[in-house]
Design a protein around this motif. Structure first.
Motif, PDB file in Angstrom:
ATOM      1  N   MET A   1       0.853  -1.190   0.000  1.00  0.00           N
ATOM      2  CA  MET A   1       0.000   0.000   0.000  1.00  0.00           C
ATOM      3  C   MET A   1       0.889   1.241   0.000  1.00  0.00           C
ATOM      4  O   MET A   1       1.845   1.340   0.757  1.00  0.00           O
ATOM      5  N   THR A   2       0.583   2.171  -0.875  1.00  0.00           N
ATOM      6  CA  THR A   2       1.338   3.409  -0.931  1.00  0.00           C
ATOM      7  C   THR A   2       0.880   4.359   0.158  1.00  0.00           C
ATOM      8  O   THR A   2      -0.146   4.182   0.789  1.00  0.00           O
ATOM      9  N   SER A   3       1.675   5.408   0.372  1.00  0.00           N
ATOM     10  CA  SER A   3       1.349   6.452   1.340  1.00  0.00           C
ATOM     11  C   SER A   3       1.641   7.789   0.697  1.00  0.00           C
ATOM     12  O   SER A   3       2.628   7.929  -0.048  1.00  0.00           O
ATOM     13  N   PRO A   4       0.790   8.805   0.929  1.00  0.00           N
ATOM     14  CA  PRO A   4       1.067  10.124   0.351  1.00  0.00           C
ATOM     15  C   PRO A   4       2.452  10.645   0.698  1.00  0.00           C
ATOM     16  O   PRO A   4       3.042  11.409  -0.067  1.00  0.00           O
ATOM     17  N   ASP A   5       2.977  10.224   1.835  1.00  0.00           N
ATOM     18  CA  ASP A   5       4.291  10.689   2.266  1.00  0.00           C
ATOM     19  C   ASP A   5       5.418  10.140   1.391  1.00  0.00           C
ATOM     20  O   ASP A   5       6.522  10.671   1.392  1.00  0.00           O
ATOM     21  N   THR A   6       5.160   9.053   0.670  1.00  0.00           N
ATOM     22  CA  THR A   6       6.213   8.442  -0.149  1.00  0.00           C
ATOM     23  C   THR A   6       5.957   8.610  -1.641  1.00  0.00           C
ATOM     24  O   THR A   6       6.731   8.112  -2.457  1.00  0.00           O
ATOM     25  N   LEU A   7       4.878   9.297  -1.999  1.00  0.00           N
ATOM     26  CA  LEU A   7       4.576   9.502  -3.411  1.00  0.00           C
ATOM     27  C   LEU A   7       5.305  10.723  -3.942  1.00  0.00           C
ATOM     28  O   LEU A   7       5.359  11.766  -3.293  1.00  0.00           O
ATOM     29  N   ILE A   8       5.879  10.569  -5.133  1.00  0.00           N
ATOM     30  CA  ILE A   8       6.581  11.661  -5.797  1.00  0.00           C
ATOM     31  C   ILE A   8       5.954  11.870  -7.168  1.00  0.00           C
ATOM     32  O   ILE A   8       5.710  10.910  -7.907  1.00  0.00           O
ATOM     33  N   CYS A   9       5.723  13.118  -7.506  1.00  0.00           N
ATOM     34  CA  CYS A   9       5.240  13.462  -8.836  1.00  0.00           C
ATOM     35  C   CYS A   9       6.326  14.245  -9.564  1.00  0.00           C
ATOM     36  O   CYS A   9       6.719  15.330  -9.127  1.00  0.00           O
ATOM     37  N   ILE A  29       5.658   8.107  -8.894  1.00  0.00           N
ATOM     38  CA  ILE A  29       6.335   6.924  -8.366  1.00  0.00           C
ATOM     39  C   ILE A  29       6.097   6.837  -6.861  1.00  0.00           C
ATOM     40  O   ILE A  29       5.713   7.823  -6.214  1.00  0.00           O
ATOM     41  N   ASP A  30       6.318   5.650  -6.332  1.00  0.00           N
ATOM     42  CA  ASP A  30       6.294   5.447  -4.884  1.00  0.00           C
ATOM     43  C   ASP A  30       7.727   5.253  -4.423  1.00  0.00           C
ATOM     44  O   ASP A  30       8.372   4.249  -4.748  1.00  0.00           O
ATOM     45  N   GLU A  31       8.248   6.209  -3.699  1.00  0.00           N
ATOM     46  CA  GLU A  31       9.643   6.164  -3.279  1.00  0.00           C
ATOM     47  C   GLU A  31       9.911   4.991  -2.356  1.00  0.00           C
ATOM     48  O   GLU A  31      11.003   4.418  -2.368  1.00  0.00           O
ATOM     49  N   ALA A  32       8.939   4.600  -1.541  1.00  0.00           N
ATOM     50  CA  ALA A  32       9.144   3.514  -0.579  1.00  0.00           C
ATOM     51  C   ALA A  32       9.352   2.170  -1.277  1.00  0.00           C
ATOM     52  O   ALA A  32      10.249   1.406  -0.930  1.00  0.00           O
ATOM     53  N   SER A  33       8.517   1.888  -2.269  1.00  0.00           N
ATOM     54  CA  SER A  33       8.626   0.616  -2.985  1.00  0.00           C
ATOM     55  C   SER A  33       9.535   0.700  -4.195  1.00  0.00           C
ATOM     56  O   SER A  33       9.958  -0.330  -4.739  1.00  0.00           O
ATOM     57  N   ILE A 490      23.444  13.833 -19.229  1.00  0.00           N
ATOM     58  CA  ILE A 490      22.828  13.323 -18.003  1.00  0.00           C
ATOM     59  C   ILE A 490      22.902  14.388 -16.908  1.00  0.00           C
ATOM     60  O   ILE A 490      23.982  14.919 -16.608  1.00  0.00           O
ATOM     61  N   LEU A 491      21.766  14.690 -16.299  1.00  0.00           N
ATOM     62  CA  LEU A 491      21.701  15.672 -15.207  1.00  0.00           C
ATOM     63  C   LEU A 491      21.573  15.006 -13.844  1.00  0.00           C
ATOM     64  O   LEU A 491      22.124  15.507 -12.861  1.00  0.00           O
ATOM     65  N   SER A 492      20.845  13.903 -13.763  1.00  0.00           N
ATOM     66  CA  SER A 492      20.716  13.183 -12.494  1.00  0.00           C
ATOM     67  C   SER A 492      20.251  11.762 -12.761  1.00  0.00           C
ATOM     68  O   SER A 492      19.672  11.467 -13.817  1.00  0.00           O
ATOM     69  N   THR A 493      20.507  10.879 -11.804  1.00  0.00           N
ATOM     70  CA  THR A 493      20.132   9.471 -11.910  1.00  0.00           C
ATOM     71  C   THR A 493      19.413   9.049 -10.632  1.00  0.00           C
ATOM     72  O   THR A 493      19.850   9.372  -9.528  1.00  0.00           O
ATOM     73  N   TRP A 494      18.329   8.311 -10.810  1.00  0.00           N
ATOM     74  CA  TRP A 494      17.520   7.811  -9.696  1.00  0.00           C
ATOM     75  C   TRP A 494      17.459   6.292  -9.778  1.00  0.00           C
ATOM     76  O   TRP A 494      17.231   5.729 -10.849  1.00  0.00           O
ATOM     77  N   VAL A 495      17.668   5.618  -8.664  1.00  0.00           N
ATOM     78  CA  VAL A 495      17.567   4.166  -8.600  1.00  0.00           C
ATOM     79  C   VAL A 495      16.484   3.790  -7.608  1.00  0.00           C
ATOM     80  O   VAL A 495      16.540   4.171  -6.435  1.00  0.00           O
ATOM     81  N   ARG A 496      15.492   3.079  -8.098  1.00  0.00           N
ATOM     82  CA  ARG A 496      14.343   2.650  -7.296  1.00  0.00           C
ATOM     83  C   ARG A 496      13.740   3.817  -6.520  1.00  0.00           C
ATOM     84  O   ARG A 496      13.408   3.728  -5.339  1.00  0.00           O
ATOM     85  N   GLY A 497      13.622   4.970  -7.205  1.00  0.00           N
ATOM     86  CA  GLY A 497      12.957   6.126  -6.635  1.00  0.00           C
ATOM     87  C   GLY A 497      13.820   7.029  -5.786  1.00  0.00           C
ATOM     88  O   GLY A 497      13.338   8.031  -5.252  1.00  0.00           O
ATOM     89  N   THR A 498      15.107   6.720  -5.652  1.00  0.00           N
ATOM     90  CA  THR A 498      16.017   7.530  -4.841  1.00  0.00           C
ATOM     91  C   THR A 498      17.084   8.160  -5.728  1.00  0.00           C
ATOM     92  O   THR A 498      17.704   7.463  -6.542  1.00  0.00           O
ATOM     93  N   LYS A 499      17.299   9.457  -5.596  1.00  0.00           N
ATOM     94  CA  LYS A 499      18.343  10.113  -6.369  1.00  0.00           C
ATOM     95  C   LYS A 499      19.706   9.648  -5.857  1.00  0.00           C
ATOM     96  O   LYS A 499      20.023   9.792  -4.673  1.00  0.00           O
TER      97      LYS A 499
END
Length: 505
Positions: A1-9, A29-33, A490-499
């Motif tokens: 289950m997602t949470s608003p605290d972990t959602l990124i737009c 994306i969901d940063e937690a998952s 390339i300006l930035s890279t994110w892996v599984r929702g984390t920069k």
């Protein structure tokens, strides 16, 4: 289950699509998952919306790049083991954590030595690293005359067919990978094998490798057109570093390169491979007859003489008119005539027995392939193009030209983008980064940046059969993302929702 605290737009961004286009659209994306979300379903069904907004500034938000052929980087060589497991693991992790600066979030290691390192090369990742998807085994079942930088002493025939592959790589590393998912980071070490289909016993192993979900790639090979075509019909999906370590394109026998222009309306698949324990005269084989003189053009499917296949390396002169270790002779044919196909009437229709052209890897450093050759290949088969680096241990965006230690007392010379073995003219991999390859593809061919990105994301993922999780922006895929400006930098890279990396400004 997602949470608003972990959602990124992610907003104000261009999203590459699987057809190579770019569309202006937000990505949730969901940063937690670490998973990409279906924005509409999340908002309307779950009544959730992101608390965090990331403005991309009108730049491109791409899936992370996949490099399916890399030998090492940042001073570490996958082929060198110094009797220290922990040191080797640290080297793997170091590359995985540093290569994200080039936009790569997943890759397969390329190896040319085997037994001890197999257990160290299984898929893994850390929270801040690219994901190692497994092992690209390039050799030892390659043609000696097209070995390139491979050591000749290590090159072998597959005399026992698939058993030879098990003996070299280990049965535990060739397990069925069809059920493996990239989310659990466990599975077979070997994900992709480069071999020459004309080498003794290789063709007989193809069906079993394909059945197990292992991608077979043709490379370091002198295969004729007939043999290369048969390999694809038996499951080969990829061509290793197109144009390199293979015969040049010839209009009468275009060989492996010619597969890019293959018609989808080929004749029926060749007869099943005959499994023999000894060679027999063709007069004793079903559906064949002895041929002692050149074949008249059009008499057989190959439209070639027996001698041409002796020259190809499939049949030795003393064994002409035989089936050798289960590899059929292309000029053997069924005695019963095949029914004729109905031709299509509308553009875009394909025949019932369609031939699917393989994917092909391109090293776009401007050295391995001339830009004109790149454009010819891409124009022929854009859907199959996969960008690879074939990078060596000295890959580092900041490294200077010079002479560098390699292995076995040999040295590598770096001159700009060119890398070769000291004292020779033999190219030894490259020092090009995958983001540079993306920019070069657009420059060399005139394709759009979105179409070039596809060749480093969706195409390699689809070739490996992992396009639901990697190389895509589909809901449910891993949130491995790269922010790219309009010039392809390339300006930035994110892996599984984390920069995990961003460009210093």
């Amino acid at each position: 289950m997602t949470s608003p605290d972990t959602l990124i737009c992610f907003t104000n961004c261009l999203l590459p699509q699987e057809d190579g286009s770019l569309v202006e659209r937000d990505l949730w994306i969901d940063e937690a998952s670490g998973i990409i979300l279906d924005a509409q379903k999340t908002f309307y069904t779950r009544t959730e919306r992101p608390n965090r907004i990331v403005d991309i500034g009108g730049n491109i938000l791409s899936p992370g790049f996949l490099d399916i052929q890399i030998n090492g980087a940042y001073g570490f060589d996958f082929s060198v083991y110094n009797n220290d497991d922990e040191s080797y693991r640290q080297g793997l992790q170091m590359i995985a954590e540093r290569i994200v600066e080039t936009g790569v979030t997943s890759y397969t290691q390329k190896k040319s030595i085997y037994p001890k390192l197999l257990s160290l090369l299984k898929p893994f990742s850390t929270p801040t690293s690219a994901t190692l998807l497994g092992w690209h085994a390039e050799g030892p079942f390659i043609d000696l005359t097209k070995r390139g930088a491979h050591v000749s002493a290590y090159i072998l025939p597959a005399v026992d067919g698939f058993k030879s592959f098990e003996n070299v790589y280990g049965p535990e590393n060739l397990v069925d990978s069809n059920a493996w998912t990239v989310s659990d980071h466990v599975g077979p070490a070997v994900r992709l094998i480069t071999a020459a289909p004309e080498v003794l016993g290789v063709m007989t192993a193809l069906d079993e490798l394909t059945k197990r979900g292992i991608v077979f790639s043709m490379g370091h090979s002198i295969a004729t057109t007939e043999v290369a075509t048969a390999a694809v019909q038996h499951g080969a999906r990829l061509i290793t570093h197109l144009f390199n370590a293979m015969p040049p394109l010839h209009h009468r026998d275009p060989s492996i390169i010619g597969l890019l222009g293959a018609s989808p309306y080929l004749s029926p698949p060749n007869p099943p491979t005959l499994q023999l324990t000894e060679t027999l005269p063709t007069s004793e084989l079903p559906g064949t007859r002895v041929v002692d003189s050149p074949v008249e053009q059009g008499e057989f499917p190959s439209q070639a003489s027996p001698k041409s296949f002796q020259d190809s390396g499939i049949v030795s002169p003393e064994r002409k008119n035989t089936v050798l270790n289960g590899v059929y002779l292309p000029f053997n044919h069924p005695t019963k005539k095949q029914s004729r196909y109905s031709l299509h009437h509308e553009k875009g229709q394909i025949a019932d027995m369609a031939f699917e052209r393989p994917y092909y890897g391109l090293i776009l450093d401007g050295i391995h392939c001339h830009p004109n050759a790149v454009r010819l290949a891409y124009s022929s088969h854009p859907e199959g193009c996969i960008l690879v680096t074939d990078a060596m241990k000295i890959l580092d965006p900041n490294i200077k030209d010079g002479v560098y230690e390699w292995r076995d007392g040999q040295k590598l010379v770096k001159e700009g983008e060119k890398l070769y073995i000291e004292g020779t003219t033999t190219l030894a991999g490259s020092v090009v980064t995958l983001d540079h390859c993306v920019r070069n593809l657009s420059r060399f061919t005139g394709c759009s940046l979105g179409e070039a990105i596809k060749c480093a994301t969706y195409n390699p993922a689809k070739c490996l059969g992992i396009e639901n999780k990697k190389g895509t922006l589909r809901p449910g895929a891993h949130a491995d993302l790269v922010v790219i400006d309009r010039q392809g930098v390339i300006l930035s890279t994110w892996v599984r929702g984390t920069k995990v990396w961003s460009k210093e400004i």
